[in-house]
Design a protein around this motif. Structure first.
Motif, mmCIF file in Angstrom:
data_model
loop_
_atom_site.group_PDB
_atom_site.id
_atom_site.type_symbol
_atom_site.label_atom_id
_atom_site.label_comp_id
_atom_site.label_asym_id
_atom_site.label_seq_id
_atom_site.Cartn_x
_atom_site.Cartn_y
_atom_site.Cartn_z
ATOM 1 N N ARG A 73 0.827 -1.192 0.000
ATOM 2 C CA ARG A 73 0.000 0.000 0.000
ATOM 3 C C ARG A 73 0.869 1.252 0.000
ATOM 4 N NH1 ARG A 73 -5.256 -0.110 0.876
ATOM 5 N NH2 ARG A 73 -5.257 1.909 1.941
ATOM 6 N N ALA A 74 1.941 1.212 0.783
ATOM 7 C CA ALA A 74 2.862 2.361 0.824
ATOM 8 C C ALA A 74 3.450 2.632 -0.547
ATOM 9 C CB ALA A 74 3.967 2.100 1.843
ATOM 10 N N GLU A 75 3.866 1.577 -1.236
ATOM 11 C CA GLU A 75 4.462 1.748 -2.560
ATOM 12 C C GLU A 75 3.451 2.319 -3.550
ATOM 13 O OE1 GLU A 75 7.495 1.465 -3.545
ATOM 14 O OE2 GLU A 75 8.433 0.479 -1.810
ATOM 15 N N LEU A 76 2.208 1.852 -3.477
ATOM 16 C CA LEU A 76 1.188 2.350 -4.404
ATOM 17 C C LEU A 76 0.813 3.794 -4.084
ATOM 18 C CD1 LEU A 76 -1.142 -0.771 -4.794
ATOM 19 C CD2 LEU A 76 0.481 0.134 -6.461
ATOM 20 N N PHE A 77 0.698 4.124 -2.796
ATOM 21 C CA PHE A 77 0.442 5.518 -2.433
ATOM 22 C C PHE A 77 1.582 6.413 -2.937
ATOM 23 C CE2 PHE A 77 -2.463 4.192 1.209
ATOM 24 C CZ PHE A 77 -3.599 4.738 0.630
#
Length: 315
Positions: A73-77
């Protein structure tokens, strides 16, 4: 140059617009000529691409529908924030960078971007903390040194700025943008010494690439008109032209501001913004330069005070 990887480049249609007064049979004074920057070059402002719109849609769908780990999720955000930033949606970008940090508190690149936004808002102390966090997590992160150096430069901490810019320069001394930012920082401490170092770096590493002409401009071996001729040489498309122009007009603005030519500097900074190259630091800090100049002009005596770039009062 972009915040994380490089500096801007630009090009377009050469537009030189000398103004001339109309003659009249009456004894009315001719209209005054409004000074214009030398040899204006224009590109079509960059527009949001289909690829960027599609990327935002897909990233939003993935974040809303997929089962993801906190790191995923961090990478996509983060990826969506970078796209938001590229198209100029900086509030949405900052929101996603903060979301990325909540999911992954050791995300150095997200701290770096947050620091850049804080500098643009002139929240220097918080910006220093963000860059410090990025460098604690990634001690060899070159562009965090650049961006912290810029924060220190605008925050009037010249000695510390020079230290970061020197670290950034030493990692790739053949990069003309690193030479320029080191010079700008050093100039706040000692103008003669900064110029000596600039010319030595040019002698050691300068080549025929157009962006070394930015350094030649500051060294006194190239005129603004010659620089603009160089900018358009070899340009392949409108994007490359727009990127080059964003850079060239920003550094011309800094060049004129250091000489006390406030009106010319304002014109150049506005031209740097006109190409919509949102993710280049030259675009970001052209806007900051205009805000700082407007604040100074609003102060008592601000319009008549000499705008010496190297001797700015603390803001």
């Amino acid at each position: 140059m972009s915040v994380s990887k490089g500096m801007g480049y630009l090009l377009g249609v050469l537009v030189l617009l000398p103004l001339s007064g109309c003659s009249s049979r009456s004894q009315v004074e001719p209209p005054k000529v409004v000074p214009q920057p030398t040899s204006l070059v224009l590109a079509t402002p960059l527009q949001v691409s289909y690829q960027s719109e599609l990327a935002l849609a897909r990233l939003g769908q993935m974040l809303g529908e997929m089962e993801l780990t906190p790191e995923q999720r961090a990478e996509l955000f983060y990826e969506r924030a970078v796209v938001f930033d590229r198209v100029g949606l900086r509030s949405l970008a900052r929101l996603d960078f903060n979301r990325a940090l909540r999911e992954k508190p050791d995300f150095a690149e997200a701290y770096n971007f947050i620091g850049v936004y804080l500098v643009q808002q002139q929240n220097y102390d918080e910006a220093y903390e963000a860059f410090d966090s990025a460098l604690e997590l990634a001690p060899d992160y070159d562009y965090a040194y650049l961006n912290r150096g810029i924060a220190l430069y605008y925050g009037n901490r010249a000695s510390l700025s020079v230290s970061d810019m020197k670290r950034f320069y030493d990692a790739q001394p053949e990069d003309p943008y690193r030479v320029l930012w080191l010079y700008l920082a050093e100039r706040k401490l000692d103008e003669a010494s900064a110029m000596s170092h600039l010319r030595e770096h040019l002698r050691q590493h300068g080549d025929s690439a157009w962006n070394w002409d930015l350094v030649r401009l500051y060294s006194g071996t190239l005129t603004p008109t010659q620089l603009m001729a160089s900018v358009v040489t070899g340009v392949k498309d409108n994007r490359e032209l727009a990127e080059r122009l964003c850079e060239a007009y920003f550094y011309l603005g800094k060049f004129e501001l250091a000489k006390g030519n406030r009106k010319e500097a304002i014109s150049y900074f506005k031209l740097a913004l006109a190409n919509n190259v949102y993710d280049f630091i030259e675009h970001r800090y052209a806007l900051l330069e205009l805000e700082l100049m407007a604040r100074k002009a609003a102060q008592p005596g601000g319009e008549v005070r000499r705008e010496q770039d190297g001797k700015q009062p603390a803001i």
